[in-house]
Design an enzyme around this catalytic site. Structure first.
Site, mmCIF file in Angstrom:
data_model
loop_
_atom_site.group_PDB
_atom_site.id
_atom_site.type_symbol
_atom_site.label_atom_id
_atom_site.label_comp_id
_atom_site.label_asym_id
_atom_site.label_seq_id
_atom_site.Cartn_x
_atom_site.Cartn_y
_atom_site.Cartn_z
ATOM 1 N N SER A 164 0.908 -1.209 0.132
ATOM 2 C CA SER A 164 0.087 0.111 0.188
ATOM 3 C C SER A 164 0.852 1.240 -0.131
ATOM 4 C CB SER A 164 -0.741 -0.110 1.309
ATOM 5 O OG SER A 164 -1.745 0.834 1.045
ATOM 6 N N ASP A 185 -8.907 -6.649 -4.375
ATOM 7 C CA ASP A 185 -8.380 -5.421 -3.827
ATOM 8 C C ASP A 185 -8.748 -4.402 -4.744
ATOM 9 O OD1 ASP A 185 -7.036 -2.960 -2.979
ATOM 10 O OD2 ASP A 185 -5.078 -3.874 -2.980
ATOM 11 N N HIS A 229 -7.962 -5.431 0.070
ATOM 12 C CA HIS A 229 -6.713 -4.709 -0.134
ATOM 13 C C HIS A 229 -5.936 -5.137 1.245
ATOM 14 C CE1 HIS A 229 -3.563 -1.518 -0.367
ATOM 15 N NE2 HIS A 229 -4.007 -0.856 0.770
#
Lengths: 622, 622
Positions: free
Chosen positions: A172, A337, A370
């Site tokens: 991320s 995601d 995610h």
């Protein structure tokens, strides 16, 4: 904002940070070490910091050569406590990944995890005292970028005497740092592991951040950011931002599984937010917990750093941005995601491949959204890929690649793609190998577990890339130290540039491809030479099965397939293929017909006597 | 919250309500009529209203039989002004759909659109004066349900003298109303058009609503809902909720197209929200505009009505909930809608089909997300389907179905599915028809444009359902007055119950199916009898092509297909199929072999002399 929760275990899964009761600025401070740097430090967007403190934790031992250091970059709300130091410690946010015997094995690697610049867990951030004024920076803390964060991490590496990192790993926002490390300090890392990340946020993800920041700055308690020691701070706005964040971290499927069954049964928590639905109490809980441990100004600065991160909006710009990188790459995305969707990792792969950077990519099948990289569900794939990648880097850094690759115990006869219905014959491989000039760069489409690539490597080829659809096969390749890209060739070879490879191999795969003409055209766009092997429908035995017995030729019988379940969808003869080449204006440079049952090369009436054909083809008029 | 915008045309597309400058409680009030009802009215969740006023607009004329009335239910932020009454009027929110010559043609239909109960555009809502106190209801306005909203709409229909509606049409929250109408007042409507809707929200969509409501109720200006005449009201919270809503109404693709190119160039608008990115200025603009025309308490009540709407969390409950319905159904979803994702419409289809309700369903290919039904982009499909559906309803209500279906000009020779590679021969159809007992219920898998179904209808069959993958073909079927469900049979027939049909037809489709055994098993689960026709690979001509010429049989040549581009992926002979039936323990009840080139039935060595076979099969031991 007091909070009691009946059954906290229910909520643990999706917030690895929510599991400890002693959060409030306690955990990282308990375990962290500190490094102080005297400035001033000029920042990318203007402004400066007179001094910087970095909180960090380390695990394992740096080896004598200093070659086993792994830097872990945390995401938005993480901190330096990536894992337990001792079994009795508070949990770390990535205990599943980091520790003795874990994929990032602290018995083999020296792991460093610093809290990021701008954070609120020990490293200098908006809540720190500005020595020039004696008061917290607050909203006067300068706008920071991912580049600034990485620069500070580099200072720490210097301080620790780590000249070259084995790898930088992050997901991320942490993945943005990985990308920035690779392009900013190309000689300081051997490998980059960029997980669930992107060249820049989607406009959708950006929009969610903006709504979150608006909730904070329009909270009356925000007081233009100077709320320290001055009221409760923008707890409502920060909690709203966090609630919103949590929705985006989960996939729709994961939310269904978590909340649908008891939709109307909220957990009994004390909160000033709506508590009407099960998911509502979850969000209220997450929001209220978050404000206990996170600073709103840090949230503003770090989300903005993420939003400003931008390696370019065209593939040209992105390629240029990553051009300086010299490391090996492992990129991982997760199918569910939607905050950092897989196509964004694929854009990165395309840019790296365009510059012939060594890259392995897998789009890990996952339902976890995610958050998947923080959860154990898909660890058997993504954790193992990271483990294999680090192993390979360590071996290469020790200049023992050859020994390493020989040590990997993979039966080459198993090196079949999932779409190959044939037992592999040495003859088939031998033919293909003979059609590949020594030293040529090779792209193997449908490479399976990498048998052909491994043989080419032993023959001394340097630039070898595989493409494969099966994550398990990709993992096997990774363990063999081969670079493979997870991709469906039916969708074209868009990530590869024109003429990028000397040879493109399509071994026993064309018959499983729907879009035959497109794949052939793509193959000859990307490769100077295409090498295609396929089963010959007009082989004597298949002709007889249809002509004499009135049955569909059982071409996949050896592999146990029937007409109704074979992965193959195209059936054609050598003659058919030659006619298609003519129609497509493809030049047949060489062709070899094989009888793999008799293990011989066929020269007499190949379309009748060969069961497999190997063609070397190229664009006419090259 | 003053607001100026440089280039408002830029923003028109995604908010059909944002295009007029004269919004503030002006537009609907200008055009609306009012109906007053004296109560008290008890509400579903408790509480009551002493009186109710409904603002509504009408278009067109009710015909003499009173059979052409169409009720339109607006979504969360809509109102009664669905369309212009005159060209010079302010735009309506669904001008693309409603008006003279539009899909809902106001020259043919009498259209009624009321503002919903709990709203803020003329109908009684939290901002209305409670006659018992002389002050606005505010937060004391009772919790309302979709059922309450529909009950009030029904009162209005009574007042207007409309005993039976031709159709109730609505999308999103309006779709919930359509579902509720059909089950609550089954004899009051002939057709239901439910667009981009669901049996209940996903937990993800619910979560977004909750965050939005939390932003409102924790806004200090909310003042427990009694903010009328008492400060600005919770404008920040409402604007945040609207920003969030806007993100969910757009697809990621749509946001990319709209915002990515000029990411860092915000529009210059006056706002107290962050204006840093292009998408940020858009959200700020939408948020600020919304608070000018919408009331926060209405937003709270209407989103809660939507969140509480729940026809059941299992297919059994959902089926039971829809069981009372007696109308025809048209369900539409949009592929890129992630707020009301297509699988939710498919759950509704399943429940309706389980009870043998007549339903047509199309998952409209779209990039526009949830907003798609308000936008012109995909109107050629979804608008035309609505138009055809209403035409059919009107014809049926006029008891002229036969005349209607005969009038439709469709060339039956064109009635091929996209996967059929053969010109259709009357012989093929005749055979299939002969194998279907008179009056049998029939499911036609891969029905194309409905040629076989139309013939069955002429023969007097009542219960006929098609399944098709091509939206254009579905549209043709809809124009012929046939019910077709948009579905990929490769994924199974999960929406159909065991033994639901007397016959299931798979005409010239099995060869285009990957998962042959699964499809056959599903076919015999759903149908008491399966009728399967397919091309015979062992037909003399194909045998010769391979045996003599060494070429793949060109079975699709008549349709212009080659081995490399045929939609067919399975190649098998009559003998192969019989052997598979044996293996799967399938009973072959009847079989007919055809030579479509000679237009004859083949009795001598069918596996050699027939190019097409038709099998009637069933489960053994039935």
């Amino acid at each position: 904002m007091a909070l009691k929760h009946k059954d906290p275990t229910q909520f643990d899964l999706s917030d690895p940070f929510a599991s400890s009761d002693s959060w409030r600025h306690a955990r990282p401070l308990r375990y962290a070490q500190y490094a102080h740097f005297q400035g001033p430090f000029e920042l990318e967007c203007g402004g400066s910091l007179p001094e910087i403190t970095v909180a960090y934790e380390t695990y394992g031992q740096l080896n004598a050569e200093g070659s086993n250091a792994v830097l872990i970059c945390h995401a938005l709300s993480g901190d330096s406590h990536v894992a337990r130091h001792h079994p009795e410690d508070d949990p770390g946010w990535w205990d599943i990944m980091v520790g003795p015997g874990k994929p990032i094995d602290t018995e083999r690697y020296f792991v460093i995890c610093p809290n990021v610049l701008g954070g609120c867990r020990g490293t200098t951030g908006p809540g720190s005292i500005d020595p020039r004024t004696g008061r917290p920076y607050g909203a006067d803390f300068p706008v920071i970028t991912v580049g600034d964060i990485v620069d500070v991490q580099r200072l720490l590496m210097d301080r620790l005497g780590i000249r070259r990192l084995l790898a930088v790993v992050g997901g991320s926002l942490g993945g943005h740092m990985v990308l920035e490390w690779a392009r900013r300090y190309p000689d300081r890392l051997a490998g980059a592991v960029a997980i669930a990340t992107s060249a820049r946020l989607t406009s959708q993800a950006l929009a969610f951040d903006i709504v979150g920041r608006n909730a904070i700055i329009r909270d009356p308690h925000y007081q233009n950011g100077q709320y320290y020691g001055n009221g409760p701070g923008p707890t409502v706005g920060l909690a709203l931002a966090r609630m919103l964040g949590h929705i985006t971290y989960l996939s729709r499927e994961a939310m269904m599984k978590k909340f649908d069954a008891r939709r109307l049964e909220p957990h009994q928590i004390q909160t000033l937010f709506e508590v009407r639905f099960n998911v509502g109490s979850y969000l209220a809980y997450q929001g209220e917990r978050f404000v206990e441990r996170f600073d709103a100004n840090s949230y503003l600065r770090l989300t903005l750093a993420m939003d400003l991160f931008d390696l370019g909006d065209t593939s040209e710009k992105l390629t240029a941005a990553l051009r300086p990188a010299q490391c090996r790459w492992l990129l991982l995305s997760f199918t569910s995601d939607w905050l950092f969707p897989p196509f964004q990792s694929q854009e990165l792969v395309r840019a790296l491949v365009a510059e012939n950077k060594p890259v392995t990519y897998c789009n890990v099948p996952s339902e976890c959204g995610h958050d998947a990289f923080l959860l154990p569900n898909d660890l058997p794939i993504y954790g193992s890929l990271i483990e294999a990648f680090l192993n390979r880097l360590l071996a290469e850094e020790a200049r023992s690649e050859a020994a390493f690759s020989e040590n990997v115990d993979v039966d080459e006869d198993e090196s079949l793609g999932p779409s190959s219905i044939y037992r592999h014959h040495r003859l088939d491989y031998d033919c293909i190998l003979e059609l590949i000039p020594p030293g040529a760069s090779v792209l193997d489409l449908g490479c399976g577990t990498g048998g052909l690539l491994a043989r080419l490597r032993r023959r001394g080829h340097k630039r070898l890339v595989g493409v494969e659809l099966d994550p398990q096969a990709i993992l096997t390749c990774a363990r063999r130290g081969l670079d493979v890209i997870h991709m469906d060739i039916n969708r074209g070879l868009g990530i590869f540039a024109d003429d990028q490879f000397d040879c493109v191999v399509l071994s026993q795969t064309l018959q499983a491809v729907t879009n035959v003409k497109h794949v052939l055209a793509e193959l000859l766009r990307v490769g100077k030479r295409g090498i295609v092997s396929f089963p010959n429908l007009a082989y004597r035995r298949w002709r007889e099965e249809l002509a004499v017995h009135g049955r569909a030729p059982r071409m996949g019988a050896a592999a146990g397939f029937h007409w109704y379940d074979t992965p193959n969808v195209r059936f054609f003869s050598i003659r058919d293929f030659e006619e298609l080449c003519q129609e497509m204006n493809i030049c047949v440079e060489e062709k070899v017909a094989l009888n793999t049952e008799l293990d011989t090369i066929v020269t007499d009436d190949p379309n009748l006597n060969a069961d497999v054909a190997v063609f070397a083809i190229s664009r006419r008029g090259r």
